[in-house]
Enzyme design. Sequence first.
Site, PDB file in Angstrom:
ATOM      1  N   GLU A  86       0.701  -1.437   0.127  1.00 59.52           N
ATOM      2  CA  GLU A  86      -0.043   0.051   0.000  1.00 59.52           C
ATOM      3  C   GLU A  86       0.764   1.243  -0.063  1.00 59.52           C
ATOM      4  O   GLU A  86       0.306   2.148   0.669  1.00 59.52           O
ATOM      5  CB  GLU A  86      -0.823  -0.112   1.279  1.00 59.52           C
ATOM      6  CG  GLU A  86      -2.043  -0.915   1.007  1.00 59.52           C
ATOM      7  CD  GLU A  86      -3.187  -0.838   2.166  1.00 59.52           C
ATOM      8  OE1 GLU A  86      -4.416  -0.668   1.734  1.00 59.52           O
ATOM      9  OE2 GLU A  86      -2.847  -0.973   3.383  1.00 59.52           O
ATOM     10  N   HIS A 107      -4.963   0.500  11.473  1.00 58.49           N
ATOM     11  CA  HIS A 107      -6.256  -0.306  11.446  1.00 58.49           C
ATOM     12  C   HIS A 107      -6.872  -0.344  12.628  1.00 58.49           C
ATOM     13  O   HIS A 107      -6.725  -1.248  13.676  1.00 58.49           O
ATOM     14  CB  HIS A 107      -5.738  -1.629  11.352  1.00 58.49           C
ATOM     15  CG  HIS A 107      -5.331  -2.013   9.464  1.00 58.49           C
ATOM     16  ND1 HIS A 107      -4.977  -3.480   9.405  1.00 58.49           N
ATOM     17  CD2 HIS A 107      -5.343  -1.148   8.668  1.00 58.49           C
ATOM     18  CE1 HIS A 107      -4.596  -3.157   8.063  1.00 58.49           C
ATOM     19  NE2 HIS A 107      -4.649  -1.908   7.642  1.00 58.49           N
ATOM     20  N   HIS A 173     -11.685  -1.169   6.662  1.00 60.10           N
ATOM     21  CA  HIS A 173     -10.285  -1.453   6.395  1.00 60.10           C
ATOM     22  C   HIS A 173      -9.284  -0.917   7.725  1.00 60.10           C
ATOM     23  O   HIS A 173      -8.740  -1.431   8.525  1.00 60.10           O
ATOM     24  CB  HIS A 173      -9.748  -0.770   5.027  1.00 60.10           C
ATOM     25  CG  HIS A 173      -8.392  -0.721   4.789  1.00 60.10           C
ATOM     26  ND1 HIS A 173      -7.916  -0.567   3.453  1.00 60.10           N
ATOM     27  CD2 HIS A 173      -7.339  -1.278   5.343  1.00 60.10           C
ATOM     28  CE1 HIS A 173      -6.688  -0.547   3.433  1.00 60.10           C
ATOM     29  NE2 HIS A 173      -6.201  -1.020   4.746  1.00 60.10           N
TER      30      HIS A 173
END
EC number: 4.1.1.69
Length: 243
Positions: A86, A107, A173
């Site tokens: 990412e 997260h 997410h």
Amino acid sequence: MNETDIEGARVVVAEACRVAAARGLMEGILGHISFRVSPDLLLIRCRSADDTGVAYTRPSDIRLVRFDGTAGAPGELDNGYQVPKELPVHVESMRASPDIRAVAHLHPPSIVAADLAGISLRPIYGAYDIPGAVLARGGVPVYRRAVLIHSTQLGKEMVTAMGDRPVVICRGHGITSVASSVQQSVLQAASLEELARMSLAVVSAGGTLVDIDDADWEDLPDLGANFNTGAVWRHEVARAATV
């Protein structure tokens, strides 16, 4: 930045990873924090063959890479180090504004749960956490796709959803928090996670979430960077060392 400054920044980013893990903002081996050191170079938490998780991040786990994901200097991606899939989260956030030097992609479970429950993060308290209340007052946008943000296109979509706000919730997410400093990017996330936890608790108890009175804002002053970032960060670092 010179070599000494870069080495110092590695220490700070590693420290931030440990703080975020101690705060429950990321778990196991998931999540990453970065710091831009030049227009097209950033330090970012990478994984290696002997990685033991974000809670145990070492300065040596913070690698210098280019915006295209290649090594920023000889040896930076040796010994099995891999750039996060990412990376576009960080690159596209930094490209959006020269003022953005730090990106924390985390997260935090209460934020994810609150969003999935349809709860918007609003300033339901004041002096309990003034920076958190101020952050919520401006609104917390949501990127509504629960995807791994592994491409430039998805990174741009997330940044568009974020707009001019410092934090965006990535549905199902996590979050992306941006700031001029690594410390601030993590502290913003911690404030919102606490607000989400409190919001869930109020709703679970049968209560109603109500914004604080407008008149109260006059007596919720900015306590300054020495307190909001300096003192708080020293506490977080000390706390992380004992968790």
